[in-house]
Design a protein around this motif. Structure first.
Motif, PDB file in Angstrom:
ATOM      1  N   GLU A  29       1.272   4.147  -2.860  1.00  0.00           N
ATOM      2  CA  GLU A  29       1.136   5.587  -2.619  1.00  0.00           C
ATOM      3  C   GLU A  29       2.308   6.352  -3.227  1.00  0.00           C
ATOM      4  N   GLN A  30       3.495   5.829  -3.014  1.00  0.00           N
ATOM      5  CA  GLN A  30       4.695   6.474  -3.534  1.00  0.00           C
ATOM      6  C   GLN A  30       4.711   6.457  -5.059  1.00  0.00           C
TER       7      GLN A  30
ATOM      8  N   TYR B  18       0.835  -1.197   0.000  1.00  0.00           N
ATOM      9  CA  TYR B  18       0.000   0.000   0.000  1.00  0.00           C
ATOM     10  C   TYR B  18       0.873   1.252   0.000  1.00  0.00           C
ATOM     11  N   ARG B  19       1.842   1.301   0.885  1.00  0.00           N
ATOM     12  CA  ARG B  19       2.741   2.467   0.978  1.00  0.00           C
ATOM     13  C   ARG B  19       3.537   2.640  -0.314  1.00  0.00           C
TER      14      ARG B  19
ATOM     15  N   LEU C 214      -7.316   4.632  -2.979  1.00  0.00           N
ATOM     16  CA  LEU C 214      -6.053   4.839  -3.683  1.00  0.00           C
ATOM     17  C   LEU C 214      -6.113   4.238  -5.085  1.00  0.00           C
TER      18      LEU C 214
ATOM     19  N   ALA D 109       1.263   1.653  -9.476  1.00  0.00           N
ATOM     20  CA  ALA D 109       0.479   1.632  -8.244  1.00  0.00           C
ATOM     21  C   ALA D 109      -0.653   0.613  -8.347  1.00  0.00           C
TER      22      ALA D 109
END
Length: 110
Positions: A7-8, A3-4, A38, A18
């Motif tokens: 996001e990046q 997930y992180r 997201l 993503a």
């Protein structure tokens, strides 16, 4: 972790990268509304507007008071050439959270 990283990737303007990560996150945790939001943003950023619309819809079914999701869905409708649908969600976003950007897009004076 994915997930992180997703996001990046989205912040780095790689929405398709993503999406690849988010598919596995959502497959493992379909109830994860943040991941779905997201993913909707990534669909929008990659011009997959129908998919973005569906995903924002899932988020709003779960969180009908999510002002950002209403605003983003409105932008999706606007980009798809559906201004009437867009206006409804712009106005809901502004009513839920009167941020200047939401209020300007809602055009209440019209």
């Amino acid at each position: 972790m994915d997930y992180r990283a997703a996001e990046q990737l989205l912040a780095a303007r790689d929405p398709r990268g993503a999406l690849r990560l988010l598919d596995s996150v959502i497959a493992a945790h379909p109830e994860n509304t943040a991941a779905r939001l997201l993913r909707a943003r990534a669909f929008f950023a990659s011009a997959q507007l129908r998919r973005a619309e569906r995903e924002f819809g899932v988020v709003l079914e779960r969180e009908p008071d999510n002002a950002f999701a209403h605003f983003a869905l409105a932008r999706t409708h606007e980009r798809s050439g559906r201004p009437d649908r867009a206006r409804r969600h712009f106005r809901l976003a502004a009513a839920l959270d009167p941020q200047p950007e939401y209020l300007a897009a809602a055009r209440f004076e019209e």
